[in-house]
Design an enzyme around this catalytic site. Sequence first.
Site, PDB file in Angstrom:
ATOM      1  N   ASP A  91       0.832  -1.196   0.000  1.00 38.13           N
ATOM      2  CA  ASP A  91       0.000   0.000   0.000  1.00 38.13           C
ATOM      3  C   ASP A  91       0.868   1.248   0.000  1.00 38.13           C
ATOM      4  O   ASP A  91       2.096   1.162  -0.081  1.00 38.13           O
ATOM      5  CB  ASP A  91      -0.923  -0.030   1.220  1.00 38.13           C
TER       6      ASP A  91
ATOM      7  N   HIS B 250      -4.740   4.771   3.499  1.00 37.71           N
ATOM      8  CA  HIS B 250      -5.200   3.549   2.859  1.00 37.71           C
ATOM      9  C   HIS B 250      -4.620   2.297   3.496  1.00 37.71           C
ATOM     10  O   HIS B 250      -5.347   1.370   3.855  1.00 37.71           O
ATOM     11  CB  HIS B 250      -4.855   3.600   1.370  1.00 37.71           C
TER      12      HIS B 250
ATOM     13  N   SER C  61     -11.383  -2.132  -2.286  1.00 39.33           N
ATOM     14  CA  SER C  61     -10.230  -2.392  -1.438  1.00 39.33           C
ATOM     15  C   SER C  61     -10.645  -2.970  -0.110  1.00 39.33           C
ATOM     16  O   SER C  61     -10.041  -3.916   0.390  1.00 39.33           O
ATOM     17  CB  SER C  61      -9.431  -1.122  -1.195  1.00 39.33           C
TER      18      SER C  61
END
Length: 395
Positions: free
Chosen positions: A62, A102, A253
């Site tokens: 990520d 994220h 995701s």
Amino acid sequence: MKVTRTLRAAAGAALTGALLLTATGTASADEARSALWPFQAFDVQNIWKQATGKGVTVAVIDTGFRETHQDLAGAFLPGKDFPNPSIDKGRTEEPGSDIRDHGTGMSALIAGRGHGPGGSQGVKGLAPGAKILPLTADKNFPEAIRYAVEHDAKVINLSFVGDDNTPDMCASIHYAVEKGVVVLAGVGNDGLSETRYPAACPGAIGVGAVDEFGKAWDGSNYNKTVDVLAPGVKIPYPNGRSDTDYFTGDGTSAATAYASATAALLLEKYPDLTPGQIANRMVKTAGLAKSVKAKNLKLPDEHYGYGFIQPWAALTRDIPPGPPEGPLPMPQGKASKDPVVAGAAKGKDPNPPIGGKKMMMYGGMAVGGLLVIGLVVMVIVLVRRRNKPGPQAWH
């Protein structure tokens, strides 16, 4: 009060597009826990009597991680950065955003511990006993995939789409699967039939998003790379701005993170199964809401794949292991230990995408984007609310 935040990476010499994250809705720790509807849909208390992911390392590739977030204490192993100067130099952030949002969110959905008495507050992951190997990478994620394999990861979470011309992309996944690593990738948040990589690589389990009523999310890409669905709508997750912040959002995701957590649970209980056999358990136990079953879909369906994941059933049903390659398209031939120049298109799709696409992180965030080479990126945020019959559709 509802808010919307975006996080962008400015286009540079190596970029054909921009990284965009959009999340809507703030929440306190208690609100985040009460909004964690997958816990009710999955019946996690019974699942955790079977497995928690203990002893399984999940590599999360990520944009960054806040390892000090209150819900992730004890979850992380020592990680590694894979810098790409041509990208990182041009990266900028909008006020109120953090490049670590994220990765922090995905890690928590997989292996968050929560906090407070008995971990009763904040976000707890579906596999809270697993460990996260945090690998910060951008366009050079194939290098991170190979690193994860060599550092004992059993599951690799790829909550993004990337440039289909990235050297070694599909080959690195081939290498991981051959070494016994389960690879899961989001199919993308364009709400279109466009094929996205790395979900389109042979060996990757392509994950789309489903809402609490068992309906495929409108923003989830639909095509032959969709293998299973997982929760991805109105998902609370911790972000990277502080050790105590939360946001709520939609995206494939978050769905990929839940599918990765399911793989970790299965590998704790069935450590000798191959990646294909783990996929077999997920596929054979996937479910459909009654309203969807009534459509008599031919599975796998472009919107639903084989259905939404059901971790309890995958852990407990008497399912023969089946052949090592499993039911999904797998890479052919022997994988190369050394990086190679190109990856092949997934066998499911005879028409691989054309043109480069910058890696886009697709988390618990509603994102829609169309990237055109050499042009300014146009991103249309897709956040579509639904009011359908109740969550009993999961059962």
